[in-house]
Structures are given as C-alpha cells and as structure tokens.
Design an enzyme around this catalytic site. Structure first.
Site, PDB file in Angstrom:
ATOM      1  N   CYS A   2       0.824  -1.216   0.000  1.00 22.84           N
ATOM      2  CA  CYS A   2       0.000   0.000   0.000  1.00 22.84           C
ATOM      3  C   CYS A   2       0.859   1.268   0.000  1.00 22.84           C
ATOM      4  O   CYS A   2       1.460   1.585  -1.009  1.00 22.84           O
ATOM      5  CB  CYS A   2      -0.991  -0.036   1.166  1.00 22.84           C
ATOM      6  SG  CYS A   2      -2.431   1.020   0.910  1.00 22.84           S
TER       7      CYS A   2
ATOM      8  N   HIS B 235      -4.004  -5.301   0.172  1.00 26.27           N
ATOM      9  CA  HIS B 235      -3.621  -5.841   1.479  1.00 26.27           C
ATOM     10  C   HIS B 235      -3.716  -7.369   1.488  1.00 26.27           C
ATOM     11  O   HIS B 235      -4.775  -7.925   1.777  1.00 26.27           O
ATOM     12  CB  HIS B 235      -4.515  -5.255   2.575  1.00 26.27           C
ATOM     13  CG  HIS B 235      -4.166  -3.852   2.934  1.00 26.27           C
ATOM     14  ND1 HIS B 235      -3.324  -3.539   3.981  1.00 26.27           N
ATOM     15  CD2 HIS B 235      -4.513  -2.680   2.365  1.00 26.27           C
ATOM     16  CE1 HIS B 235      -3.178  -2.224   4.059  1.00 26.27           C
ATOM     17  NE2 HIS B 235      -3.892  -1.685   3.082  1.00 26.27           N
TER      18      HIS B 235
ATOM     19  N   GLU C 191      -2.582  -9.457   3.634  1.00 26.89           N
ATOM     20  CA  GLU C 191      -2.780  -9.994   4.985  1.00 26.89           C
ATOM     21  C   GLU C 191      -4.245 -10.027   5.393  1.00 26.89           C
ATOM     22  O   GLU C 191      -4.627 -10.735   6.338  1.00 26.89           O
ATOM     23  CB  GLU C 191      -1.978  -9.174   6.004  1.00 26.89           C
ATOM     24  CG  GLU C 191      -2.623  -7.902   6.491  1.00 26.89           C
ATOM     25  CD  GLU C 191      -2.735  -6.788   5.447  1.00 26.89           C
ATOM     26  OE1 GLU C 191      -3.541  -5.864   5.651  1.00 26.89           O
ATOM     27  OE2 GLU C 191      -2.023  -6.858   4.425  1.00 26.89           O
TER      28      GLU C 191
END
Length: 352
Positions: A244, A328, A330
């Site tokens: 990001c 993202h 994760e």
C-alpha cells in the site's frame, strides 16, 4: 440526538448521533460487507470520516483480537443501521460501546447509498458531522478547518519495537502498519525490528537486517518527501517488500509520480489480476492514491493490475531486489489467496 453529515459541496445527510461529538475529515466510503472492526482500527483511515456502504453494521459485535491498532484513528463513522443486539460466539460487546469508548463521532440511520453516490459523482471531499442544532457560524468554522497533510507521523510507532523470534531479521518501516501484517511476517519466520517513520536509512541499515518491509499508511505519499528520500537510500541495499503506502513510497523513490483517485479503492471485494499468471485475486484495499506506471523506470515489471479501473496494483524491480503490492494480502478476503507474497519475501531474503 439528531445530527447531520455536511459535505464540502453543501450536500447534507441527516441521521442520529451516537454522541454529541463533532468531526471534520475527508469523507470516504468502504464497500466491505464484513470487517467493520478491522476497518475502524486500520491506521490508514487516519483523518477520514468512513461511510460504510453495507446497510447493517455491528451485527456480529466486537472481537478485540482482530483489531488492527490500539485505537481507531478515523475522525468519524457514518452507517445506515447500527446493530444494538449482535450475535456471534466470539462477541465481546456491541459496536456502539467500542465507538463511545474511543470518543469517535458516529452518525447512524443515514442513507449511506446517497452519500456514496455523492462521493462517486464528485470525488472524496472534506465533510463534517455535527448536531443538527449547531449554528451556521460554528458549522462554517469547522468546515474551514485545514486538514493535516501528514497523518503518517500520527499513526507510526514512537519508539523502536522488537517482535517475534524467527530466523529472518526484518526491518519494518512503520507508516501505520496493521497488526495483521506484523503477525503474518512473524508467522513466516521473521524477527521484526519496527522503526518510527522518520528513522534515517543509515540507522535501519546499521542493524544489518535480512530484509526491509515498508508498511501501509494514510494520506498522500507526496506529502512526506523526507520519507521518500530515506526509502531511496534503502533501495538496492537489502530485499524490500512494500504494501500500500509502501508501494507508493517505492514508486516515488524510483522517480514515479502519484495521482489521486476520484473516490479511492476501499473494500474487501476488489478483483486484481496477476499479469504473470493470469490469475485473478479478490483483494482487500484501502487507498486514495496510485502510482502512474508510465512514470516508473522502464525496467520495472508491472505484476498486478486492478480490474475495476486498470490501475497499478503491484510491481517488482528484480535488479534492485524489491517487489510491492497496492492491496492488502494480509486481510485474506480470498481467504488465503494472497499470503504467498509473504513467502515470496522470505524466499527473496534466502537468495532464491
């Protein structure tokens, strides 16, 4: 208490205030059907008023273990229906309790579809949340507030932290790192040294890490040129993985340019294509800026692209041993489709 969200364009959206607190910030919307607690505690929302497009928020309550920071950094929340009677085996209380505990202004019973249409049409803009009885003079004063241009400093750790005990020593540049990212690095055998955002590159490299991770974070990457300069000094010295804001800072450090999206990518259902394999991933996203890939060096390899608007979602620079993604991994909306990126980082540190 009756309240109102007022956009800089003059549009007003009425609802009910959870408390009498007031808010001013950039109004954005998130399209996730779940994950409201992760959204509310994501440091990348610093300085923003979050409108949740899904109509029912709080229906599965709270579960503190999944929070992404020690507190929410958003300026306010706007929702359609705020559930008062959540049901979930992990539930630890109603969402309203969490919001009031952290003194975040929340406006509910709002037509969030209308708010979303306004933002999609005119772009994200400043807005305020106030009680309906607020005087025009006070509204004008609040609307005139100059928004902070460096939210990264607000959300970054204030001191160096050591986490995990894995085989690979990773220096984490904390621009607002979500806890899930740190947990995933640790799961993949990493020992972390987490540095404040203003740490000099020389201090990071003096620890002789096996790799460097550049985290997510809020705001416009071009507002923090001093951080870009430090990233420049890190490139080529150690393997680097960015997520990001990490991608955006790498892009600027390589000579690229950032541009602002009309209403950003915020949600857990964005399709991203891996250019190398042709595979499409469902991704979680939260960013208002992208790097213009035409401004990057010619030997940078674009790896991922957003299928909604064709914007850059990932690139690698083999010669400099770095790679990064805009989304993202994760967050695992896939649910585990994108976790291979953390394994890829470990392989890079191993020299594979």
């Amino acid at each position: 208490m009756k309240g109102v969200l007022i956009l800089e364009s003059g549009q007003k959206f009425y609802g009910t205030l959870l408390t009498a607190a007031r808010a001013v910030g950039e109004v954005v919307f998130n399209t996730g059907m779940t994950g409201y607690q992760e959204t509310f505690t994501d440091p990348s929302y610093a300085g923003q008023i979050i409108t949740m497009t899904y109509p029912l928020i709080g229906n599965y309550g709270l579960f503190h273990e999944i929070e992404q920071a020690d507190r929410p950094y958003a300026k306010g929340f706007v929702v359609s229906e705020l559930c008062a009677s959540p049901s979930n085996w992990q539930n630890e209380g109603p969402l309203a309790t969490f919001i009031m505990t952290h003194h975040i202004p929340c406006l509910y019973d709002v037509d969030t579809r209308a708010v979303t249409r306004a933002i999609r049409k005119h772009g994200v803009m400043k807005g305020i949340i106030v009680p309906e009885t607020t005087s025009r003079e006070d509204m004008d004063t609040l609307m005139a507030t100059v928004l902070d241009r460096d939210q990264i400093t607000q959300v970054s750790t204030k001191k160096i932290k050591e986490l995990g005990n894995g085989s690979f020593h990773v220096a984490v540049m904390d621009y607002g790192a979500k806890d899930n990212i740190l947990r995933e690095l640790i799961k993949n055998g990493c020992r972390l040294t987490v540095f404040p955002c203003h740490t000099r590159a020389e201090e990071v490299l003096a620890r002789n890490p096996d790799g460097i991770f550049l985290s997510n974070g809020p705001g416009d990457p071009e507002d923090v040129p001093e951080m870009v300069e430090e990233v420049k000094k890190l490139i080529g010295k150690k393997p680097i993985f960015g997520i990001c804001m990490g991608l955006q800072l790498l892009g600027l450090a390589l000579g690229g340019k950032a541009k602002k999206l009309t209403f950003g990518h915020r949600g857990s259902n964005h399709p991203v294509k891996d250019i190398r394999t042709g595979r499409v991933y469902i991704t979680s996203q939260n960013h208002g800026y992208v790097i213009d890939e035409t401004t990057l060096p010619q030997d940078v390899v674009v790896t991922h692209r957003n299928l909604h608007d064709n914007t850059l979602e990932g690139f690698m620079y083999p010669r400099k041993k770095l790679f990064c993604v805009q989304y993202h991994p994760e967050a695992s909306p896939g649910p585990a489709d994108n976790l291979y990126l953390f394994e890829q980082f470990v392989e890079m540190m191993e020299g594979r």
